[in-house]
Structures are given as C-alpha cells and as structure tokens.
Design a protein around this motif. Structure first.
Motif, PDB file in Angstrom:
ATOM      1  N   VAL A  43       0.856  -1.182   0.000  1.00 44.76           N
ATOM      2  CA  VAL A  43       0.000   0.000   0.000  1.00 44.76           C
ATOM      3  C   VAL A  43       0.893   1.233   0.000  1.00 44.76           C
ATOM      4  N   ARG A  44       0.690   2.094  -0.973  1.00 40.68           N
ATOM      5  CA  ARG A  44       1.481   3.319  -1.014  1.00 40.68           C
ATOM      6  C   ARG A  44       0.701   4.455  -0.363  1.00 40.68           C
ATOM      7  N   ARG A  45       1.444   5.365   0.216  1.00 41.79           N
ATOM      8  CA  ARG A  45       0.853   6.515   0.888  1.00 41.79           C
ATOM      9  C   ARG A  45       1.180   7.776   0.104  1.00 41.79           C
ATOM     10  N   GLY A  46       0.268   8.713   0.119  1.00 39.12           N
ATOM     11  CA  GLY A  46       0.488   9.951  -0.609  1.00 39.12           C
ATOM     12  C   GLY A  46      -0.306  11.076  -0.001  1.00 39.12           C
ATOM     13  N   ALA A  54      -4.250  19.936   2.305  1.00 37.72           N
ATOM     14  CA  ALA A  54      -3.748  18.692   1.726  1.00 37.72           C
ATOM     15  C   ALA A  54      -4.271  17.507   2.530  1.00 37.72           C
ATOM     16  N   VAL A  55      -4.652  16.438   1.839  1.00 33.31           N
ATOM     17  CA  VAL A  55      -5.274  15.285   2.491  1.00 33.31           C
ATOM     18  C   VAL A  55      -4.429  14.034   2.246  1.00 33.31           C
ATOM     19  N   ALA A  56      -4.130  13.314   3.322  1.00 33.64           N
ATOM     20  CA  ALA A  56      -3.352  12.088   3.218  1.00 33.64           C
ATOM     21  C   ALA A  56      -4.244  10.947   2.757  1.00 33.64           C
ATOM     22  N   TYR A  57      -3.665  10.049   1.969  1.00 31.48           N
ATOM     23  CA  TYR A  57      -4.430   8.898   1.493  1.00 31.48           C
ATOM     24  C   TYR A  57      -3.541   7.674   1.371  1.00 31.48           C
ATOM     25  N   ARG A  58      -4.166   6.520   1.282  1.00 29.22           N
ATOM     26  CA  ARG A  58      -3.496   5.236   1.061  1.00 29.22           C
ATOM     27  C   ARG A  58      -4.171   4.546  -0.110  1.00 29.22           C
ATOM     28  N   GLU A  59      -3.351   3.864  -0.902  1.00 30.68           N
ATOM     29  CA  GLU A  59      -3.879   3.172  -2.078  1.00 30.68           C
ATOM     30  C   GLU A  59      -3.060   1.918  -2.319  1.00 30.68           C
ATOM     31  N   ALA A  60      -3.731   0.808  -2.655  1.00 29.47           N
ATOM     32  CA  ALA A  60      -3.017  -0.414  -2.981  1.00 29.47           C
ATOM     33  C   ALA A  60      -2.177  -0.182  -4.219  1.00 29.47           C
ATOM     34  N   LEU A  92      -7.903  -2.764   1.035  1.00 29.29           N
ATOM     35  CA  LEU A  92      -7.346  -2.093  -0.138  1.00 29.29           C
ATOM     36  C   LEU A  92      -6.674  -3.101  -1.067  1.00 29.29           C
ATOM     37  N   ALA A  93      -5.860  -3.984  -0.495  1.00 25.46           N
ATOM     38  CA  ALA A  93      -5.164  -4.979  -1.305  1.00 25.46           C
ATOM     39  C   ALA A  93      -6.146  -5.972  -1.940  1.00 25.46           C
TER      40      ALA A  93
END
Length: 247
Positions: A43-46, A54-60, A92-93
């Motif tokens: 899972v990458r964070r951005g 600015a809003v933090a998010y996580r995405e597979a 997410l995964a």
C-alpha cells in the motif's frame, strides 16, 4: 550450590532482557490471517496536495488484475479510525486484486490530514469530497462511509449522487438530518451494511436509508458497530458482491 547461584542469576537477567526486547515486537505483530493485509500486499501513501487542506491517502500499489468497467472505491472512516484501518484489514489490497482501484483517505483532523474550518458546514464537506475526487482522479467511485463519515458522505450523496457509481453506508451518523423525500430522489445503488449487535446507530440509520429507492440491506451476524472489524470476511464478501453487481 553457592557457586551455581551467580550463574543462575546471570541467566535470569539474560532472560529478562530478552523478554523486554521481544514484547515491543509482539505488540507490532501484524493482524491475524483473515483480518489484516495479505503478506504480499503493498500500500502506497500519498498526499492530495491540491485539496484544501492537503489530504493524506493510502492506495493499494502495483498492477491490478484486469477488470474493465470495475468501479473505483473511495473509503472514508469512523471517528476512532483512519485510512490505516482499511490497509490493516486488507481491504485495499483485496479490492486491487479484484481489479478495483481502492483509495482510503484521512478526513481533516484525523491521521495525517490537518484540520480545517472549511468542512464545518454541509456545503464545505460536499465541496471537500468534490475536490478529493478531482485531485485523486476518481471517476464515479463507490463511496464507503462508516459512522462519523456520514457527515461527509450523506450530503454528497443527496446533492452529488450522480458523481457516484454506488454508496455503502455502514451505520453512518446524520441520517435523521434529511427528509424522506430527499432520500427518495437518490438513484445511486446502495448497500446498507451494519452488524446485528449494533442496536443503536445501525437500526437508527436503517430507518432513513431504507427510503433510498435502489438499495439492499446486509446485516452481519455477531458484529457490532464497526462490523467490518468484527466480521471482516463477511464484510468483504458483501462488498465484493455489491461491486460485482455494478459492473
């Protein structure tokens, strides 16, 4: 016997040190199989820098399985949680493996997202989600909204439902703030989810959400308010079944 006593004391001290070192590692142990992310998940964070704030998010991350027409999914979170919940649960995964783009955000003031006064009003929260969709490039996603996040998701559903491919409310708050007629005008397919032990907010939310014209209800047995944590397998099956019907 007196000669062996120092050796025994030294051995005991070594064992005590080993326990001190091992206990933090035990506390960091990943969730048990079936509850947390698969071992090979990434899972990458951005940060959605274009949002305000600015809003933090996580995405597979990594390649997703082929899945033309499979909708994106945006996860919000409850008051006691963050986007990390959906990573730890393996959601997410799992969705990425089924061909969906799955993104979870930290709402303002939670996780790694700073607070902002712009979401103090209903209009501000609707505008906030609009910016998130644009910044992350999410086109008509399915919006998953548990508990506290209903303050963001419900007004967006009622005012911008055409921007969503589907809606998954999980005992959201704020359902009584809207009239029956407002729910009846929504044409977004919805999966109403809650645990059968959530006799408070789960049942209360259902009384309003049942007026959504295109809905189905799934009650997870033996689960409480955070039903996705209590019964992750049942939750994932229900969610994937709903997403499959939207394709």
């Amino acid at each position: 016997m007196s000669r062996s006593r120092p050796a025994l004391l030294a051995l005991g001290a070594l064992l005590a040190c080993a326990l001190v070192l091992l206990l933090p590692a035990a506390r960091r142990r990943p969730p048990a199989p079936g509850r947390g992310a698969p071992a090979n998940s990434t899972v990458r964070r951005g940060t959605a820098a274009g949002a305000d704030p600015a809003v933090a998010y996580r995405e597979a991350a990594g390649p997703r399985a082929p899945g033309p027409g499979r909708p994106d999914v945006l996860f919000l979170h409850g008051q006691a949680f963050t986007s990390a919940t959906w990573e730890a649960l393996g959601t997410l995964a799992l969705l990425a493996g089924e061909g969906h783009r799955a993104v979870a955000i930290d709402l303002p003031g939670y996780g790694d997202s700073p607070p902002t006064g712009t979401v103090a009003t209903q209009q501000g929260r609707v505008a906030f989600l609009e910016r998130i969709l644009e910044e992350l490039g999410l086109r008509r996603p399915v919006l998953v909204s548990p508990s506290m996040s209903g303050r963001f998701a419900l007004p967006f559903l009622l005012l911008r439902g055409d921007r969503l491919a589907g809606f998954v409310p999980i005992a959201p708050v704020g359902t009584r703030d809207y009239a029956v007629g407002q729910y009846q005008q929504v044409q977004t397919p919805s999966l109403i989810l809650y645990g059968d032990r959530d006799t408070g907010l789960g049942h209360q939310a259902l009384q309003s959400l049942r007026h959504l014209p295109r809905h189905r209800v799934v009650v997870l047995p033996g689960a409480g308010h955070a039903c996705y944590l209590d019964k992750p397998g049942d939750f994932h099956r229900a969610l994937l079944g709903f997403l499959g019907q939207l394709q």
